[in-house]
Design an enzyme around this catalytic site. Structure first.
Site, PDB file in Angstrom:
ATOM      1  N   GLU A   9       0.789  -1.235   0.000  1.00  0.00           N
ATOM      2  CA  GLU A   9       0.000   0.000   0.000  1.00  0.00           C
ATOM      3  C   GLU A   9       0.816   1.278   0.000  1.00  0.00           C
ATOM      4  OE1 GLU A   9       0.884  -1.886   2.605  1.00  0.00           O
ATOM      5  OE2 GLU A   9      -0.828  -1.776   3.952  1.00  0.00           O
ATOM      6  N   ASP A 111      -0.593  -4.335   4.874  1.00  0.00           N
ATOM      7  CA  ASP A 111      -0.345  -4.468   6.312  1.00  0.00           C
ATOM      8  C   ASP A 111      -1.164  -5.593   6.929  1.00  0.00           C
ATOM      9  OD1 ASP A 111       1.454  -2.430   6.188  1.00  0.00           O
ATOM     10  OD2 ASP A 111       0.144  -0.903   7.041  1.00  0.00           O
ATOM     11  N   ASP A 113      -2.943  -5.714   9.729  1.00  0.00           N
ATOM     12  CA  ASP A 113      -4.135  -5.454  10.533  1.00  0.00           C
ATOM     13  C   ASP A 113      -5.387  -5.497   9.654  1.00  0.00           C
ATOM     14  OD1 ASP A 113      -3.935  -3.135   9.099  1.00  0.00           O
ATOM     15  OD2 ASP A 113      -3.589  -1.820  10.812  1.00  0.00           O
ATOM     16  N   GLU A 115      -7.284  -3.145   8.560  1.00  0.00           N
ATOM     17  CA  GLU A 115      -7.268  -2.144   7.492  1.00  0.00           C
ATOM     18  C   GLU A 115      -6.479  -2.671   6.298  1.00  0.00           C
ATOM     19  OE1 GLU A 115      -8.914   1.592   6.535  1.00  0.00           O
ATOM     20  OE2 GLU A 115      -9.071   0.474   8.396  1.00  0.00           O
ATOM     21  N   TYR A 319       5.848  -3.885  13.052  1.00  0.00           N
ATOM     22  CA  TYR A 319       4.591  -3.176  12.766  1.00  0.00           C
ATOM     23  C   TYR A 319       4.161  -2.346  13.968  1.00  0.00           C
ATOM     24  CZ  TYR A 319       0.098  -2.296  10.579  1.00  0.00           C
ATOM     25  OH  TYR A 319      -0.985  -1.684  10.005  1.00  0.00           O
ATOM     26  N   ARG A 321       1.171  -0.774  14.722  1.00  0.00           N
ATOM     27  CA  ARG A 321      -0.202  -0.754  15.240  1.00  0.00           C
ATOM     28  C   ARG A 321      -0.474  -2.104  15.897  1.00  0.00           C
ATOM     29  NH1 ARG A 321      -0.946   3.153  11.075  1.00  0.00           N
ATOM     30  NH2 ARG A 321      -0.995   1.675   9.349  1.00  0.00           N
ATOM     31  N   HIS A 365       0.506 -10.821  16.895  1.00  0.00           N
ATOM     32  CA  HIS A 365       1.306  -9.630  16.637  1.00  0.00           C
ATOM     33  C   HIS A 365       2.418  -9.553  17.675  1.00  0.00           C
ATOM     34  CE1 HIS A 365      -2.251  -7.378  14.520  1.00  0.00           C
ATOM     35  NE2 HIS A 365      -1.970  -8.543  13.982  1.00  0.00           N
TER      36      HIS A 365
END
EC number: 5.6.2.1
Length: 865
Positions: A9, A111, A113, A115, A319, A321, A365
């Site tokens: 992205e 990513d 997550d 999103e 990462y 988040r 994560h």
């Protein structure tokens, strides 16, 4: 054999991944989301890439149909959604489709997550083709090893995570699009509501009201300066009198105690020595990183996440988040090896330190950590200074979390003096442990070495120091502490914290001054109305439960549309009731608080009103029929309520003590200047409480103490005024409308030239033409239809030369600048914020060439920037 297409992205992420994949892969970026729900009613067209496969029907010409068209999602028909390619992304989508046609396989590497999962799903839906051609690859860090492992074991799209993201998006869409019009109708135009944002605003509003309701109470402390038998100084604080806590509430009580203390004999009653330890904190998760970056680096939440994103995409950290404090075994082995090699065995615990993650955290994560502990911040030459600072903070926390505790010897001395007890505490560092790499922010009062005294030793009194204090109200939220509060209440998730913080400021319901949140009056009114009519929506526990429901959807434990249906059923019942008249339980309007002030136009009474732009006085005659209506308003200039950050932690208390108290409810009042002879004090709970007071005297607006300013257009004096956008200077000549801004440093902005129309220069994005404007950052071209069209750009020197005769004398030197650089590239006018001077520079293919020229001593001189 063709190549495989890898889609990420961001261009920066694509660049990093490209280093680790061979020539058999083509890595491309989608540059974020490629499609979304429509921003207008264009969903009615139902584009070919809609998620629905049903035949497009002509939308019904009713309110519900129009609403669905605007929202792009239909909660009455199984949540049918209409997605559209985002404006400006058509070229990106076209390029990705072309590459996909030639590719043997497509890897979606967005990513990890929800999103990122949603972006991957949208890419697959838009590009199309057999689902078997697609694989999903995820990695927690962008390193060679992590990339290799991810591509060796690719997976499939997790549709449950996609649906969880869609459910969040749809709920937010419904609340925003269905509640906002109600606020426009009942309170004021331009207002908005959000499912999570409104709850976050409620936190700020409640804290604001706690502060306004707080009445500071006086109390005193007494410190004693003494010396030991060996002559060493020992500072003590009085803690008890007659075995009760010592807390005098006025000067008289304090002086009485001081008189007794001056006559007393001082001796050591007890000395307690004990070893203490301080353990390291857990490695960072999103919220704790934001808090530490705020406290230690002064970064806002948005800046922290932006820097962390860049570090992640460059491959330097994992990462960013995440809500898990988990560390991979490889990471633990790596950092333990580093600690052993660089600090020695005494800094390495026998077994790795373990940290518990909160309930519902994503254990798959990891915590935020460096990808390679051997990489130091100073070696990140391709990163800006702030990114390096954030990396160093992450590196320090990661290393510290796996080190041994710091060890101290703590001492408490208890001293007797007649009926009084005094105490002193000290602490000596015996072993620094984890603090070797993560030093404490500041030493507390205990971090001092106490003199060697023992039980029974007599002390000599040198001086008694009484000090007046006042109790402090609850602290205002900072961005980081608001995130901490949201996390504690289970509201939001790591991927949404930053957007929540940004959104509540953008909506105008709160503001940030000196890094602290203040609730705006309109924010208080909207919060009250939403709490009254949408109790579940504004309930902290309900919002947290909804987050848990979305987690269940992501974990395949709940069906996403069932969650949406349950939410929508309750929501619409509350909405239907809120739309009724107040007498039937509907939302109360934004009422006026009537005052004794006469309208200068019609003589009717003026009332205190609140709009999106602030508090003002409006004529009560505005409610009359159009022919009789009086639209007179009076601007109210708020007194400077922003606390001076230099005043320290007592600033809020001092401000509260200085405020008037409402005669009706006791809340601190907000003060406004009506005119130079009248001041209006309004209850902080206005309009719920209608308390107000009018003070008469001689007043003036704070903010400009410089010399008298002469209007450059008519020669009259200019006076300080207050408008919707803040303070400004206005000409006292009623026929002259000239105004000048007040700059941030308190100075009056220099005069600006009138705009120069240039109808020969058409705008590219509209039918407007450019005018040359003189602004705070120099000259620029702007559309003549501003604000309808906001198109702007820098003027080319050749354009200024062409219209030189129209330019004011002051600006003609710009038309005499070089029109091309030595390579033949066209030059344009720029402004240096550092020197506050205009210069010219050249560009090639949209990028600066590095060539520039400056106006020095009446002539243009070439030089490198």
């Amino acid at each position: 054999m063709g190549k495989a297409l890898v889609i990420v992205e961001s261009p920066a992420k694509a660049k990093t991944i490209n280093k680790y994949l061979g020539s058999d892969y083509v890595v491309k970026s989608s540059v974020g989301h490629i499609r979304d729900l429509p921003t207008s009613g264009s969903a009615a067209k139902k584009s070919a890439d809609s998620t629905s496969t049903k035949t497009a029907k002509k939308p019904k010409k009713d309110e519900r149909g129009a609403l669905v068209n605007r929202m792009g999602v239909d909660p009455w028909h199984n949540w049918e959604a209409h997605y559209e390619v985002l404006p400006g992304k058509e070229k990106v989508v076209s390029e990705l489709k072309q590459l996909a046609e030639k590719a043997d396989h497509i890897y979606l590497a967005t990513d990890l997550d929800r999103e990122g999962e949603a972006i991957a799903w949208h890419l697959r839906e838009v590009i199309g083709g057999d689902d078997a051609r697609y694989s999903r690859v995820v990695f927690n860090e962008i390193t060679k090893n992590a990339i290799r492992q991810a591509f060796n074991k690719p997976g499939e799209l997790n549709i449950d995570r996609v649906n969880a993201q869609q459910a969040r998006r749809f709920m937010d869409r419904v609340v925003g699009y269905m509640v906002s019009p109600l606020l426009w109708k009942k309170i004021a135009r331009g207002l908005s509501a959000g499912r999570v944002q409104s709850v976050a605003v409620r936190l700020v509003v409640e804290r604001e009201r706690e502060i306004k309701a707080f009445v500071p109470e006086e109390f005193w402390e007494v410190d004693a300066s003494t010396t030991t038998p060996s002559g060493e100084a020992l500072a003590l604080q009085v803690t008890h009198q007659n075995d009760k806590p010592f807390r005098p509430v006025n000067k008289e009580q304090t002086q009485a105690a001081v008189s007794l203390l001056e006559k007393a004999r001082y001796s050591v009653l007890e000395r307690e020595d004990k070893p203490t330890t301080s353990k390291p904190g857990a490695p960072f998760i999103t919220s704790t990183l934001q808090q530490a970056a705020s406290t230690r680096l002064g970064f806002g939440v948005k800046k922290t996440m932006m820097m962390a994103q860049r570090l992640y995409e460059a491959g330097y950290i994992t990462y960013m988040r995440t809500d898990s404090t988990n560390l991979s075994q490889d990471a633990v082995n790596m950092v333990r090896g580093y600690i052993s090699d660089n600090f020695g065995k005494k800094y390495l615990p026998e077994s790795p330190n373990q940290y518990a993650s909160k309930e519902n955290s994503q254990e798959a994560h990891e915590a935020i950590r460096p990808s390679d502990v051997n990489v130091m911040a100073e070696s990140l030459k391709d990163m800006e200074a702030d990114a390096q600072k954030l990396y160093q903070l992450i590196w320090r926390q990661f290393v510290a979390c796996q080190m041994t505790p710091a060890k101290y010897d703590s001492t408490t001395l208890t001293v007797g003096a007649g009926d009084f007890r005094l105490k002193a505490r000290g602490r000596i560092l015996r072993f620094d442990g984890w603090t070797k790499v993560m030093p404490a922010l500041r030493k507390g009062d205990e971090d001092r070495i106490l003199p060697a005294v023992n039980k029974g030793d007599a002390l000599t009194l040198v001086e008694l120091t009484p000090a007046q204090h006042f109790t402090k109200p609850p602290a205002r939220f900072s961005e980081a502490s608001l995130v901490k509060e949201l996390e504690k209440r289970g509201i939001g998730r790591p991927s949404t914290y930053a957007s929540i913080i940004s959104t509540i400021q953008d909506r105008g319901y709160v503001r940030v001054e000196n890094r602290r949140f203040y609730a705006e009056k309109m924010g208080e009114i909207v919060t009250d109305r939403l709490e009254e009519n949408f109790r579940e929506l504004m309930n902290y526990d309900f919002t947290a439960q909804m987050e848990n429901s979305l987690d269940q959807v992501a974990n395949h434990e709940a069906e996403w549309k069932a969650v949406l249906d349950h939410f929508f059923s309750d929501f619409t019942q509350q909405l239907d009731k809120a739309e009724k008249d107040p007498e039937e339980g509907g939302m109360r309007p934004n009422q006026m608080v009537l005052t004794s002030i006469d309208c200068p136009t019609c003589g009717r009474k003026m009332g205190i009103r609140t709009a999106s732009t602030g508090v003002f006085l409006g004529c009560s005659g505005y409610a009359l029929p159009p022919k009789e209506r009086c639209k007179t308003t009076i601007n109210l200039v708020p007194e400077n309520e922003v606390l001076n950050v230099l005043e320290g932690e007592d600033a809020e208390t001092n401000a509260l003590r200085a405020k008037r108290r409402c005669p009706k409810c006791g809340t601190a009042m907000d003060s406004y200047l009506i005119d130079p002879k009248r001041k209006l004090h309004v209850c902080g709970n206005n309009p719920t409480c209608d308390g107000y007071e009018i003070e008469e005297g001689e007043f003036r607006i704070k903010g400009y103490d410089g010399p008298i300013v002469e209007c450059e257009k008519c020669g009259s004096e200019m006076h300080l005024k207050m408008g919707r956008f803040g303070k400004y200077m206005a000409c006292t000549n009623e026929e002259c409308k000239n105004t000048r801004k007040i700059l941030r440093n308190g100075e009056v902005a220099p005069p600006k030239e009138d705009p120069v129309p240039l109808p020969e220069l058409p705008c590219e994005k509209s039918d407007a033409y450019f005018v040359l404007r003189d602004g705070a950052a120099g000259v620029f071209l702007a559309a003549n239809t501003f604000p309808k069209s906001r198109e702007t750009r820098a003027p080319l020197v050749e354009e200024l030369y062409r219209f030189r005769d129209r330019l004011p004398e002051k600006l003609r030197y710009l038309a005499d600048a070089p029109q091309q650089d030595p390579e033949g590239n066209k030059t344009m006018v720029r402004f240096s914020r550092k020197t506050k001077q205009q210069y010219v520079s050249s560009e090639k293919d949209g990028k600066a060439t590095g060539w520039s020229a400056f106006y020095v001593d009446g002539k243009w001189v070439e030089g490198k920037k």
